[in-house]
Design a protein around this motif. Structure first.
Motif, PDB file in Angstrom:
ATOM      1  N   UNK A 106      -1.145 -11.449   6.079  1.00  0.00           N
ATOM      2  CA  UNK A 106      -0.383 -11.125   7.301  1.00  0.00           C
ATOM      3  C   UNK A 106       0.794 -10.412   6.837  1.00  0.00           C
ATOM      4  N   UNK A 107       1.584 -10.483   5.817  1.00  0.00           N
ATOM      5  CA  UNK A 107       2.534  -9.894   5.616  1.00  0.00           C
ATOM      6  C   UNK A 107       1.909  -8.416   5.001  1.00  0.00           C
ATOM      7  N   UNK A 108       0.840  -8.431   4.174  1.00  0.00           N
ATOM      8  CA  UNK A 108       0.510  -7.302   3.657  1.00  0.00           C
ATOM      9  C   UNK A 108       0.088  -6.237   4.591  1.00  0.00           C
ATOM     10  N   UNK A 109      -0.631  -6.851   5.676  1.00  0.00           N
ATOM     11  CA  UNK A 109      -1.063  -5.935   6.831  1.00  0.00           C
ATOM     12  C   UNK A 109       0.072  -5.542   7.805  1.00  0.00           C
ATOM     13  N   UNK A 110       1.094  -6.243   7.831  1.00  0.00           N
ATOM     14  CA  UNK A 110       2.459  -5.688   8.344  1.00  0.00           C
ATOM     15  C   UNK A 110       3.015  -4.442   7.732  1.00  0.00           C
ATOM     16  N   UNK A 111       2.767  -4.330   6.455  1.00  0.00           N
ATOM     17  CA  UNK A 111       3.604  -3.110   5.799  1.00  0.00           C
ATOM     18  C   UNK A 111       2.443  -2.434   5.134  1.00  0.00           C
ATOM     19  N   UNK A 112       1.338  -2.498   5.475  1.00  0.00           N
ATOM     20  CA  UNK A 112       0.169  -1.750   4.476  1.00  0.00           C
ATOM     21  C   UNK A 112       0.295  -0.363   4.539  1.00  0.00           C
ATOM     22  N   UNK A 113       0.922   0.289   5.569  1.00  0.00           N
ATOM     23  CA  UNK A 113       1.118   1.752   5.574  1.00  0.00           C
ATOM     24  C   UNK A 113       2.671   2.443   5.531  1.00  0.00           C
ATOM     25  N   UNK A 114       3.343   1.549   4.531  1.00  0.00           N
ATOM     26  CA  UNK A 114       4.887   1.842   4.272  1.00  0.00           C
ATOM     27  C   UNK A 114       5.038   1.727   2.857  1.00  0.00           C
ATOM     28  N   UNK A 115       5.735   2.442   2.422  1.00  0.00           N
ATOM     29  CA  UNK A 115       6.364   2.534   0.789  1.00  0.00           C
ATOM     30  C   UNK A 115       7.635   1.809   0.947  1.00  0.00           C
ATOM     31  N   UNK A 116       8.203   1.404   2.018  1.00  0.00           N
ATOM     32  CA  UNK A 116       9.466   0.651   1.866  1.00  0.00           C
ATOM     33  C   UNK A 116       9.290  -0.831   1.368  1.00  0.00           C
ATOM     34  N   UNK A 117       8.050  -1.504   1.754  1.00  0.00           N
ATOM     35  CA  UNK A 117       7.862  -2.764   1.283  1.00  0.00           C
ATOM     36  C   UNK A 117       6.563  -2.750   0.197  1.00  0.00           C
ATOM     37  N   UNK A 118       6.475  -3.342  -1.072  1.00  0.00           N
ATOM     38  CA  UNK A 118       5.589  -3.620  -1.744  1.00  0.00           C
ATOM     39  C   UNK A 118       5.113  -5.057  -1.730  1.00  0.00           C
ATOM     40  N   UNK A 119       3.773  -5.256  -1.579  1.00  0.00           N
ATOM     41  CA  UNK A 119       3.215  -6.620  -1.592  1.00  0.00           C
ATOM     42  C   UNK A 119       2.586  -6.772  -2.927  1.00  0.00           C
ATOM     43  N   UNK A 120       2.769  -8.061  -3.543  1.00  0.00           N
ATOM     44  CA  UNK A 120       1.986  -8.367  -4.559  1.00  0.00           C
ATOM     45  C   UNK A 120       1.442  -9.805  -4.536  1.00  0.00           C
ATOM     46  N   UNK A 121       0.233 -10.036  -4.465  1.00  0.00           N
ATOM     47  CA  UNK A 121      -0.191 -11.249  -4.127  1.00  0.00           C
ATOM     48  C   UNK A 121      -1.242 -11.736  -5.200  1.00  0.00           C
ATOM     49  N   UNK A 122      -1.169 -12.960  -5.694  1.00  0.00           N
ATOM     50  CA  UNK A 122      -2.128 -13.554  -6.613  1.00  0.00           C
ATOM     51  C   UNK A 122      -2.533 -14.413  -5.899  1.00  0.00           C
ATOM     52  N   UNK A 123      -3.888 -14.839  -5.673  1.00  0.00           N
ATOM     53  CA  UNK A 123      -4.662 -15.640  -4.866  1.00  0.00           C
ATOM     54  C   UNK A 123      -6.005 -15.775  -5.336  1.00  0.00           C
ATOM     55  N   UNK A 124      -6.545 -17.043  -4.842  1.00  0.00           N
ATOM     56  CA  UNK A 124      -8.016 -17.390  -5.016  1.00  0.00           C
ATOM     57  C   UNK A 124      -8.811 -16.333  -4.169  1.00  0.00           C
TER      58      UNK A 124
END
Length: 121
Positions: free
Chosen positions: A38-56
């Motif tokens: 959900x967070x990744x999708x919200x900011x997927x097209x901007x460089x102002x937020x980087x998302x880093x997810x470690x997940x199964x």
């Protein structure tokens, strides 16, 4: 798009939007067992937020967060996914997490960091 998991409220997205009012760049780190879709999708097209997810990853909800999912448009390269398989040890996790985080901090230099530690796991 439909709501799923605990990100349907998007409280973290709202918090990041507030942080963006005073910081040029925000880093979101999600270390719980599920992909931070959900967070990744919200900011997927901007460089102002980087998302880093470690997940199964694999046959596991929500089934998103492949390592090739890296963002789009201005956000290309600002989504970092580390899909993991079952059986990850603490040492292996640290050996993966530390160099990626070091590089992200050196290159991205966020003004604020938001850390998700398992609201849904």
């Amino acid at each position: 798009c439909e709501a799923s998991g605990f990100c349907y409220i998007n409280d973290i997205v709202l918090a990041i939007l507030e942080l963006l009012k005073v910081h040029a760049r925000v880093l979101y780190i999600d270390i719980d067992v599920h992909h931070g879709d959900g967070v990744e999708e919200a900011f997927y097209c901007t460089d102002r937020v980087m998302t880093f997810s470690l997940h199964k990853y694999g046959d596991f909800f929500p089934g998103t967060g492949h390592s090739t999912d890296v963002g789009a448009k201005e956000g290309t390269g600002f989504s970092v996914n580390a899909p993991l398989t079952s059986g990850m040890t603490d040492d292996a996790y640290q050996q993966l997490f530390q160099p990626i985080m070091t590089k992200i901090m050196q290159v991205y230099q966020p003004g604020a960091i938001v850390l998700q530690c398992g609201a849904d796991s």
